[in-house]
Scaffold this motif. Structure first.
Motif, PDB file in Angstrom:
ATOM      1  N   SER A   1      -7.228  -3.750  -5.393  1.00  0.00           N
ATOM      2  CA  SER A   1      -6.315  -3.096  -6.320  1.00  0.00           C
ATOM      3  C   SER A   1      -5.174  -2.443  -5.558  1.00  0.00           C
ATOM      4  O   SER A   1      -5.399  -1.720  -4.598  1.00  0.00           O
ATOM      5  CB  SER A   1      -7.070  -2.025  -7.121  1.00  0.00           C
ATOM      6  OG  SER A   1      -8.106  -2.617  -7.861  1.00  0.00           O
ATOM      7  N   PRO A   2      -3.912  -2.669  -6.021  1.00  0.00           N
ATOM      8  CA  PRO A   2      -2.775  -2.140  -5.282  1.00  0.00           C
ATOM      9  C   PRO A   2      -2.332  -0.770  -5.764  1.00  0.00           C
ATOM     10  O   PRO A   2      -2.626  -0.352  -6.873  1.00  0.00           O
ATOM     11  CB  PRO A   2      -1.680  -3.175  -5.595  1.00  0.00           C
ATOM     12  CG  PRO A   2      -2.014  -3.630  -6.987  1.00  0.00           C
ATOM     13  CD  PRO A   2      -3.525  -3.584  -7.095  1.00  0.00           C
ATOM     14  N   VAL A   3      -1.607  -0.089  -4.912  1.00  0.00           N
ATOM     15  CA  VAL A   3      -0.872   1.107  -5.294  1.00  0.00           C
ATOM     16  C   VAL A   3       0.570   0.683  -5.479  1.00  0.00           C
ATOM     17  O   VAL A   3       1.147   0.030  -4.616  1.00  0.00           O
ATOM     18  CB  VAL A   3      -0.958   2.195  -4.204  1.00  0.00           C
ATOM     19  CG1 VAL A   3      -0.038   3.357  -4.543  1.00  0.00           C
ATOM     20  CG2 VAL A   3      -2.400   2.680  -4.073  1.00  0.00           C
ATOM     21  N   GLU A   4       1.155   1.033  -6.628  1.00  0.00           N
ATOM     22  CA  GLU A   4       2.506   0.592  -6.942  1.00  0.00           C
ATOM     23  C   GLU A   4       3.424   1.797  -7.004  1.00  0.00           C
ATOM     24  O   GLU A   4       3.095   2.819  -7.595  1.00  0.00           O
ATOM     25  CB  GLU A   4       2.525  -0.145  -8.288  1.00  0.00           C
ATOM     26  CG  GLU A   4       1.595  -1.360  -8.318  1.00  0.00           C
ATOM     27  CD  GLU A   4       1.416  -1.920  -9.720  1.00  0.00           C
ATOM     28  OE1 GLU A   4       1.883  -1.256 -10.666  1.00  0.00           O
ATOM     29  OE2 GLU A   4       0.826  -2.991  -9.857  1.00  0.00           O
ATOM     30  N   SER A   5       4.584   1.669  -6.389  1.00  0.00           N
ATOM     31  CA  SER A   5       5.520   2.783  -6.432  1.00  0.00           C
ATOM     32  C   SER A   5       6.924   2.282  -6.178  1.00  0.00           C
ATOM     33  O   SER A   5       7.127   1.136  -5.806  1.00  0.00           O
ATOM     34  CB  SER A   5       5.152   3.844  -5.395  1.00  0.00           C
ATOM     35  OG  SER A   5       5.937   4.988  -5.589  1.00  0.00           O
ATOM     36  N   SER A   6       7.878   3.159  -6.410  1.00  0.00           N
ATOM     37  CA  SER A   6       9.290   2.800  -6.281  1.00  0.00           C
ATOM     38  C   SER A   6      10.024   3.826  -5.448  1.00  0.00           C
ATOM     39  O   SER A   6      10.021   5.003  -5.783  1.00  0.00           O
ATOM     40  CB  SER A   6       9.930   2.720  -7.673  1.00  0.00           C
ATOM     41  OG  SER A   6      11.326   2.566  -7.577  1.00  0.00           O
ATOM     42  N   PRO A   7      10.689   3.387  -4.343  1.00  0.00           N
ATOM     43  CA  PRO A   7      11.488   4.319  -3.550  1.00  0.00           C
ATOM     44  C   PRO A   7      12.712   4.817  -4.288  1.00  0.00           C
ATOM     45  O   PRO A   7      13.288   5.818  -3.941  1.00  0.00           O
ATOM     46  CB  PRO A   7      11.899   3.483  -2.332  1.00  0.00           C
ATOM     47  CG  PRO A   7      10.939   2.353  -2.294  1.00  0.00           C
ATOM     48  CD  PRO A   7      10.598   2.081  -3.730  1.00  0.00           C
ATOM     49  N   SER A   8      13.151   4.088  -5.305  1.00  0.00           N
ATOM     50  CA  SER A   8      14.334   4.499  -6.053  1.00  0.00           C
ATOM     51  C   SER A   8      14.002   4.544  -7.531  1.00  0.00           C
ATOM     52  O   SER A   8      12.973   4.062  -7.971  1.00  0.00           O
ATOM     53  CB  SER A   8      15.490   3.510  -5.813  1.00  0.00           C
ATOM     54  OG  SER A   8      15.226   2.275  -6.453  1.00  0.00           O
TER      55      SER A   8
ATOM     56  N   LYS B   1      11.209  -1.336  -4.913  1.00  0.00           N
ATOM     57  CA  LYS B   1       9.844  -0.851  -5.154  1.00  0.00           C
ATOM     58  C   LYS B   1       8.933  -1.427  -4.089  1.00  0.00           C
ATOM     59  O   LYS B   1       9.348  -2.256  -3.286  1.00  0.00           O
ATOM     60  CB  LYS B   1       9.356  -1.293  -6.542  1.00  0.00           C
ATOM     61  CG  LYS B   1      10.128  -0.700  -7.707  1.00  0.00           C
ATOM     62  CD  LYS B   1       9.721  -1.313  -9.036  1.00  0.00           C
ATOM     63  CE  LYS B   1      10.328  -2.680  -9.255  1.00  0.00           C
ATOM     64  NZ  LYS B   1      10.139  -3.179 -10.637  1.00  0.00           N
ATOM     65  N   TYR B   2       7.693  -1.004  -4.132  1.00  0.00           N
ATOM     66  CA  TYR B   2       6.726  -1.588  -3.210  1.00  0.00           C
ATOM     67  C   TYR B   2       5.348  -1.617  -3.861  1.00  0.00           C
ATOM     68  O   TYR B   2       5.067  -0.880  -4.806  1.00  0.00           O
ATOM     69  CB  TYR B   2       6.651  -0.816  -1.886  1.00  0.00           C
ATOM     70  CG  TYR B   2       6.117   0.587  -2.002  1.00  0.00           C
ATOM     71  CD1 TYR B   2       6.978   1.651  -2.298  1.00  0.00           C
ATOM     72  CD2 TYR B   2       4.771   0.859  -1.825  1.00  0.00           C
ATOM     73  CE1 TYR B   2       6.505   2.938  -2.406  1.00  0.00           C
ATOM     74  CE2 TYR B   2       4.272   2.158  -1.930  1.00  0.00           C
ATOM     75  CZ  TYR B   2       5.150   3.191  -2.225  1.00  0.00           C
ATOM     76  OH  TYR B   2       4.666   4.465  -2.347  1.00  0.00           O
ATOM     77  N   ARG B   3       4.515  -2.491  -3.347  1.00  0.00           N
ATOM     78  CA  ARG B   3       3.114  -2.559  -3.770  1.00  0.00           C
ATOM     79  C   ARG B   3       2.260  -2.534  -2.507  1.00  0.00           C
ATOM     80  O   ARG B   3       2.437  -3.366  -1.616  1.00  0.00           O
ATOM     81  CB  ARG B   3       2.852  -3.851  -4.556  1.00  0.00           C
ATOM     82  CG  ARG B   3       1.437  -3.943  -5.119  1.00  0.00           C
ATOM     83  CD  ARG B   3       1.128  -5.373  -5.571  1.00  0.00           C
ATOM     84  NE  ARG B   3       1.849  -5.759  -6.751  1.00  0.00           N
ATOM     85  CZ  ARG B   3       1.390  -5.654  -8.005  1.00  0.00           C
ATOM     86  NH1 ARG B   3       0.208  -5.140  -8.220  1.00  0.00           N
ATOM     87  NH2 ARG B   3       2.111  -6.056  -9.028  1.00  0.00           N
ATOM     88  N   TRP B   4       1.367  -1.560  -2.431  1.00  0.00           N
ATOM     89  CA  TRP B   4       0.491  -1.433  -1.270  1.00  0.00           C
ATOM     90  C   TRP B   4      -0.938  -1.743  -1.677  1.00  0.00           C
ATOM     91  O   TRP B   4      -1.480  -1.117  -2.585  1.00  0.00           O
ATOM     92  CB  TRP B   4       0.578  -0.032  -0.686  1.00  0.00           C
ATOM     93  CG  TRP B   4      -0.274   0.188   0.530  1.00  0.00           C
ATOM     94  CD1 TRP B   4      -0.003  -0.233   1.800  1.00  0.00           C
ATOM     95  CD2 TRP B   4      -1.516   0.890   0.600  1.00  0.00           C
ATOM     96  NE1 TRP B   4      -1.011   0.158   2.651  1.00  0.00           N
ATOM     97  CE2 TRP B   4      -1.952   0.846   1.944  1.00  0.00           C
ATOM     98  CE3 TRP B   4      -2.310   1.538  -0.345  1.00  0.00           C
ATOM     99  CZ2 TRP B   4      -3.138   1.446   2.363  1.00  0.00           C
ATOM    100  CZ3 TRP B   4      -3.490   2.127   0.061  1.00  0.00           C
ATOM    101  CH2 TRP B   4      -3.897   2.078   1.414  1.00  0.00           C
ATOM    102  N   PHE B   5      -1.529  -2.754  -1.036  1.00  0.00           N
ATOM    103  CA  PHE B   5      -2.901  -3.133  -1.313  1.00  0.00           C
ATOM    104  C   PHE B   5      -3.847  -2.326  -0.421  1.00  0.00           C
ATOM    105  O   PHE B   5      -3.506  -1.966   0.704  1.00  0.00           O
ATOM    106  CB  PHE B   5      -3.094  -4.633  -1.072  1.00  0.00           C
ATOM    107  CG  PHE B   5      -2.283  -5.502  -1.996  1.00  0.00           C
ATOM    108  CD1 PHE B   5      -2.823  -5.979  -3.176  1.00  0.00           C
ATOM    109  CD2 PHE B   5      -0.969  -5.836  -1.684  1.00  0.00           C
ATOM    110  CE1 PHE B   5      -2.072  -6.776  -4.039  1.00  0.00           C
ATOM    111  CE2 PHE B   5      -0.217  -6.634  -2.534  1.00  0.00           C
ATOM    112  CZ  PHE B   5      -0.767  -7.100  -3.719  1.00  0.00           C
ATOM    113  N   HIS B   6      -5.043  -2.096  -0.905  1.00  0.00           N
ATOM    114  CA  HIS B   6      -5.996  -1.275  -0.163  1.00  0.00           C
ATOM    115  C   HIS B   6      -6.499  -1.962   1.102  1.00  0.00           C
ATOM    116  O   HIS B   6      -7.193  -1.352   1.906  1.00  0.00           O
ATOM    117  CB  HIS B   6      -7.162  -0.886  -1.077  1.00  0.00           C
ATOM    118  CG  HIS B   6      -6.747   0.049  -2.169  1.00  0.00           C
ATOM    119  ND1 HIS B   6      -7.559   0.385  -3.227  1.00  0.00           N
ATOM    120  CD2 HIS B   6      -5.570   0.727  -2.368  1.00  0.00           C
ATOM    121  CE1 HIS B   6      -6.917   1.222  -4.031  1.00  0.00           C
ATOM    122  NE2 HIS B   6      -5.717   1.447  -3.540  1.00  0.00           N
ATOM    123  N   THR B   7      -6.159  -3.227   1.263  1.00  0.00           N
ATOM    124  CA  THR B   7      -6.470  -3.914   2.521  1.00  0.00           C
ATOM    125  C   THR B   7      -5.481  -3.553   3.620  1.00  0.00           C
ATOM    126  O   THR B   7      -5.686  -3.889   4.783  1.00  0.00           O
ATOM    127  CB  THR B   7      -6.432  -5.438   2.316  1.00  0.00           C
ATOM    128  OG1 THR B   7      -5.120  -5.812   1.855  1.00  0.00           O
ATOM    129  CG2 THR B   7      -7.472  -5.888   1.308  1.00  0.00           C
TER     130      THR B   7
END
Length: 226
Positions: free
Chosen positions: A141-148, A194-200
């Protein structure tokens, strides 16, 4: 009198220390001076963000030091921007991200890989299109966020019309594993919206034309994806 002089000296010392800290946060000279000098002497970093003719060559030259040293060549987000500056900055960084992801197969020395993503792969349900595949593993499951704060680009003349993407969604996967904060910084410095960071540890930088947060799969080349 002595007390007054002592306080003045202390205030001056604190101000100097804060100034030095801000300076080194902007450009870590100890870490970057050698590589930045080389890149500037060879002309690899001889342009600006609003004239991004050298952006790809500059990222390749700075290589693994890009995230730490892009401020030294004025290609990082400046501090304390106004709302007007932020809007201009977002436009300029779109140009940077587009330049870095222009080719499906980036330069062999690039530290990212490029993917073109459909609305279905993003998990966006559009009228007339099949629903998204929701079979991803919960462990991934990813963490989703946006720098802007810039919204994803789409058009719809009315609530009854089909929403369609204006441009192809482009994402860039950082080859190596990164922590969450490093992923955010890496995508910010690439000009991603934006970015998506996976728990891996896989980090996916997402372009401004994406309707959501890019592909729901961890595809970083040198980072285990399970």
């Amino acid at each position: 009198m002595k007390t007054t002089v002592f306080i003045a000296v202390m205030v001056a010392g604190i101000a100097y220390a804060v100034g030095v800290t801000v300076l080194y946060e902007r450009c870590n000279e100890n870490k970057c001076v050698s590589r930045v000098s080389k890149c500037q002497l060879t002309g690899a970093c001889g342009c600006t963000l609003d004239n991004c003719t050298c952006c790809v060559n500059c990222t390749l030259c700075l290589a693994e030091l890009w995230d730490d040293c892009c401020s030294c060549v004025n290609m990082c987000k400046p501090r304390n921007m106004s709302a007007t500056d932020m809007a201009s900055y977002s436009t300029i960084h779109d140009l940077l991200f587009n330049a870095l992801t222009e080719h499906d197969k980036p330069h062999p020395d690039a530290h990212w890989t490029v993917e073109r993503v459909t609305p279905q792969e993003e998990g966006v349900i559009l009228p007339g299109l099949a629903g998204p595949d929701n079979s991803e593993s919960r462990d991934n499951s990813p963490v989703e966020s946006s720098p802007s704060t810039k919204p994803a680009t789409s058009t719809a003349a009315s609530a009854n019309e089909t929403i369609v993407p204006m441009d192809t969604c482009t994402v860039a996967y950082i080859n190596i594993c990164l922590g969450l904060k490093k992923c955010e910084d890496a995508c910010e410095h690439m000009g991603a919206a934006k970015y998506r960071w996976f728990h891996t540890g896989c980090c996916e930088c997402v372009g401004s034309t994406c309707l959501s947060y890019g592909k729901k799969k961890a595809l970083c080349r040198d980072c285990p994806n399970d």
